[in-house]
Design an enzyme around this catalytic site. Structure first.
Site, PDB file in Angstrom:
ATOM      1  N   HIS A  43       4.512 -17.838  -4.017  1.00  0.00           N
ATOM      2  CA  HIS A  43       3.512 -17.746  -4.865  1.00  0.00           C
ATOM      3  C   HIS A  43       2.664 -18.901  -4.690  1.00  0.00           C
ATOM      4  O   HIS A  43       2.572 -20.029  -5.461  1.00  0.00           O
ATOM      5  CB  HIS A  43       4.053 -17.799  -6.368  1.00  0.00           C
ATOM      6  CG  HIS A  43       2.798 -17.123  -7.052  1.00  0.00           C
ATOM      7  ND1 HIS A  43       3.132 -16.393  -8.210  1.00  0.00           N
ATOM      8  CD2 HIS A  43       1.705 -17.567  -7.271  1.00  0.00           C
ATOM      9  CE1 HIS A  43       1.941 -16.399  -9.021  1.00  0.00           C
ATOM     10  NE2 HIS A  43       1.040 -17.041  -8.526  1.00  0.00           N
ATOM     11  N   GLU A  70       2.811 -13.611  -3.624  1.00  0.00           N
ATOM     12  CA  GLU A  70       2.426 -13.317  -5.016  1.00  0.00           C
ATOM     13  C   GLU A  70       1.373 -14.415  -5.294  1.00  0.00           C
ATOM     14  O   GLU A  70       1.295 -15.375  -4.883  1.00  0.00           O
ATOM     15  CB  GLU A  70       3.501 -13.424  -5.995  1.00  0.00           C
ATOM     16  CG  GLU A  70       4.860 -12.885  -5.837  1.00  0.00           C
ATOM     17  CD  GLU A  70       5.626 -12.525  -6.986  1.00  0.00           C
ATOM     18  OE1 GLU A  70       5.661 -13.264  -7.961  1.00  0.00           O
ATOM     19  OE2 GLU A  70       6.429 -11.557  -7.036  1.00  0.00           O
ATOM     20  N   THR A 100       3.152 -21.575 -15.396  1.00  0.00           N
ATOM     21  CA  THR A 100       3.935 -20.605 -14.491  1.00  0.00           C
ATOM     22  C   THR A 100       3.254 -19.167 -14.957  1.00  0.00           C
ATOM     23  O   THR A 100       2.333 -18.990 -15.950  1.00  0.00           O
ATOM     24  CB  THR A 100       5.380 -20.427 -14.835  1.00  0.00           C
ATOM     25  OG1 THR A 100       5.754 -19.498 -13.835  1.00  0.00           O
ATOM     26  CG2 THR A 100       5.817 -20.025 -16.264  1.00  0.00           C
ATOM     27  N   HIS A 190      10.722 -12.644 -13.147  1.00  0.00           N
ATOM     28  CA  HIS A 190      10.451 -13.700 -13.958  1.00  0.00           C
ATOM     29  C   HIS A 190      11.567 -14.219 -14.844  1.00  0.00           C
ATOM     30  O   HIS A 190      11.783 -13.470 -15.855  1.00  0.00           O
ATOM     31  CB  HIS A 190       9.168 -13.621 -14.639  1.00  0.00           C
ATOM     32  CG  HIS A 190       8.630 -14.858 -14.965  1.00  0.00           C
ATOM     33  ND1 HIS A 190       7.718 -15.737 -14.169  1.00  0.00           N
ATOM     34  CD2 HIS A 190       8.918 -15.673 -16.047  1.00  0.00           C
ATOM     35  CE1 HIS A 190       7.387 -16.792 -14.796  1.00  0.00           C
ATOM     36  NE2 HIS A 190       7.973 -16.893 -15.911  1.00  0.00           N
ATOM     37  N   HIS A 214      13.202 -19.430  -9.877  1.00  0.00           N
ATOM     38  CA  HIS A 214      13.502 -20.781 -10.588  1.00  0.00           C
ATOM     39  C   HIS A 214      15.125 -20.749 -11.089  1.00  0.00           C
ATOM     40  O   HIS A 214      15.751 -22.021 -10.714  1.00  0.00           O
ATOM     41  CB  HIS A 214      12.716 -20.914 -12.094  1.00  0.00           C
ATOM     42  CG  HIS A 214      12.782 -22.199 -12.653  1.00  0.00           C
ATOM     43  ND1 HIS A 214      11.929 -23.250 -12.425  1.00  0.00           N
ATOM     44  CD2 HIS A 214      13.277 -22.441 -13.565  1.00  0.00           C
ATOM     45  CE1 HIS A 214      12.445 -24.086 -13.080  1.00  0.00           C
ATOM     46  NE2 HIS A 214      13.360 -23.887 -13.896  1.00  0.00           N
TER      47      HIS A 214
HETATM   48  C1  LIG Z   1       5.048 -14.193 -10.860  1.00  0.00           C
HETATM   49  C2  LIG Z   1       6.252 -14.789 -11.385  1.00  0.00           C
HETATM   50  O1  LIG Z   1       6.590 -14.775 -12.125  1.00  0.00           O
HETATM   51  C3  LIG Z   1       6.718 -15.607 -10.189  1.00  0.00           C
HETATM   52  O2  LIG Z   1       6.393 -15.074  -9.076  1.00  0.00           O
HETATM   53  C4  LIG Z   1       6.023 -17.003 -10.031  1.00  0.00           C
HETATM   54  O3  LIG Z   1       6.020 -17.403  -8.633  1.00  0.00           O
HETATM   55  C5  LIG Z   1       6.837 -18.063 -10.885  1.00  0.00           C
HETATM   56  O4  LIG Z   1       5.915 -19.263 -10.710  1.00  0.00           O
HETATM   57  P1  LIG Z   1       6.310 -20.711 -10.686  1.00  0.00           P
HETATM   58  O5  LIG Z   1       7.385 -20.776  -9.355  1.00  0.00           O
HETATM   59  O6  LIG Z   1       5.329 -21.367 -10.274  1.00  0.00           O
HETATM   60  O7  LIG Z   1       6.800 -20.837 -11.801  1.00  0.00           O
HETATM   61  N1  LIG Z   2       8.252 -12.406  -9.192  1.00  0.00           N
HETATM   62  C1  LIG Z   2       9.247 -13.333  -9.797  1.00  0.00           C
HETATM   63  C2  LIG Z   2       9.566 -14.400  -8.954  1.00  0.00           C
HETATM   64  O1  LIG Z   2       9.093 -14.405  -7.755  1.00  0.00           O
HETATM   65  C3  LIG Z   2      10.275 -15.539  -9.428  1.00  0.00           C
HETATM   66  O2  LIG Z   2      10.181 -15.798 -10.847  1.00  0.00           O
HETATM   67  P1  LIG Z   2      11.194 -16.926 -11.156  1.00  0.00           P
HETATM   68  O3  LIG Z   2      12.613 -16.328 -10.959  1.00  0.00           O
HETATM   69  O4  LIG Z   2      10.915 -18.322 -10.424  1.00  0.00           O
HETATM   70  O5  LIG Z   2      10.906 -16.836 -12.828  1.00  0.00           O
END
Ligand SMILES: CC(=O)[C@@H](O)[C@H](O)COP(=O)(O)O
Ligand SMILES: NCC(=O)COP(=O)(O)O
Length: 237
Positions: A43, A70, A100, A190, A214
Site C-alpha cells: 500500500h 492498494e 491507516t 484490515h 500488521h
Molecule cells: C486497506 C488496508 O487496510 C491496508 O491495505 C492498508 O495497507 C494498511 O495500511 P498501513 O499498513 O499503512 O496501516
Molecule cells: N487490505 C488489508 C491489508 O492489506 C492489510 O491490512 P492489515 O492486516 O495491515 O490491517
C-alpha cells in the site's frame, strides 16, 4: 480456496527506520512466497512512510504469485499502477494524513469517478477491487462501478471479535451474500489476525482472498515469519 496475500508494508517501515536496506523488502517478499503465501500486497501511501513507489516497481520483477497494490487513486497512484501492471489493484479512500486505512468507499456518491478509474485499470488487464464497509448498499453500489471484486473492510469485525462479540460477523455475511448475488468476487482485510481469521473464514461464503499485514508481522516477532504464514494457511484451508 481463500488465498493469503501478505501485506509487507511493515517490513518497509522497519527498513526505513534505519535508512538502509535491512530488512530487504524484495527478499522478504520472495521468502513469504516460498513459505506458501499466494500473494503479496503493498500500500504505497503518498508520503511513502513505508512502501515506496520504487518498491512497487522493484517488486514487479520479484513477485511470482499474485501482486496486489492498494491505495487511494490519486493520479500519481494511477500512473504507478499502470506502469507496474500488478495482478490486482485495490482502491482505498483513505486521506493522505490517515494513520491507516479507516473507511470503505461511498460507492454511491463516488460511482462516476470509480467507474472511470475501474475502466482504466480493466482496459489494462488489471483486476480491480474496491475497499468497502460491510454495507449492502455500498456493495451494490460497487457492482455498478464495473469492479471485479470488493474488499470487505474488516476492522469492525476484528474489534468486535476482540471483545468476544462473535456477532460482529453478521453484517459481513450479509455483505458477502450481496456481493455473490451481484457477481462480485470477495476479498477481505484490515486487522485480521491469527485469533480472528478462522471464524471469519468459516462464516464468509466464497471468500477469494484475505490480505493481512500488521498482525501477521507482529505475530512473526514471537512465532517466526515462516511459522506464522503456515499458521494462517492452515486456518484458511
Ligand atoms: C486497506 C488496508 O487496510 C491496508 O491495505 C492498508 O495497507 C494498511 O495500511 P498501513 O499498513 O499503512 O496501516
Ligand atoms: N487490505 C488489508 C491489508 O492489506 C492489510 O491490512 P492489515 O492486516 O495491515 O490491517
Amino acid at each position: 480456496m481463500t488465498k493469503l496475500s501478505v501485506n509487507i508494508n511493515k517490513i518497509a517501515t522497519l527498513r526505513n527506520s534505519r535508512g538502509g536496506n535491512v530488512p530487504d523488502v524484495l527478499k522478504v517478499a520472495k521468502d513469504i512466497e516460498s513459505f506458501g503465501a499466494q500473494g503479496i500486497t503493498i500500500h504505497p501511501r503518498p508520503d511513502e512512510r513505508h512502501i515506496r513507489y520504487q518498491d512497487a516497481r522493484d517488486l514487479k520483477s520479484v513477485v511470482t504469485t499474485e501482486f496486489n497494490i492498494e491505495g487511494n487513486p490519486i493520479q500519481k497512484f494511477i500512473d504507478l499502477v499502470l506502469e507496474v501492471q500488478p495482478t490486482q489493484v485495490t482502491l482505498v479512500p483513505d486521506s493522505i494524513d490517515a494513520i491507516t486505512s479507516n473507511a470503505g468507499w461511498d460507492t454511491i456518491t463516488h460511482k462516476t469517478f470509480l467507474k472511470e478509474v475501474i475502466a482504466t485499470f480493466k482496459q489494462n488487464g488489471i483486476r480491480t477491487s474496491i475497499f468497502v464497509d460491510a454495507d449492502i448498499k455500498m456493495v451494490e453500489g460497487a457492482a455498478e462501478t464495473g469492479t471485479d471484486r470488493i474488499e470487505l473492510y474488516t476492522e469492525s469485525y476484528a474489534e468486535a471479535f476482540s471483545k468476544g462479540q462473535t456477532n460482529g460477523i453478521l453484517p459481513f455475511i450479509k455483505a458477502a451474500e450481496a456481493a455473490t448475488k451481484s457477481d462480485l468476487g470477495i476479498n477481505a482485510g484490515h486487522d485480521l489476525s491469527l485469533e480472528n481469521i478462522k471464524h471469519f473464514k468459516e462464516n464468509i461464503p466464497n471468500l477469494l482472498e484475505v490480505s493481512i499485514g500488521h498482525a501477521l508481522i507482529c505475530e512473526s516477532l514471537y512465532l517466526g515469519l515462516e511459522n506464522v504464514v503456515n499458521m494462517y494457511l492452515n486456518k484458511l484451508r
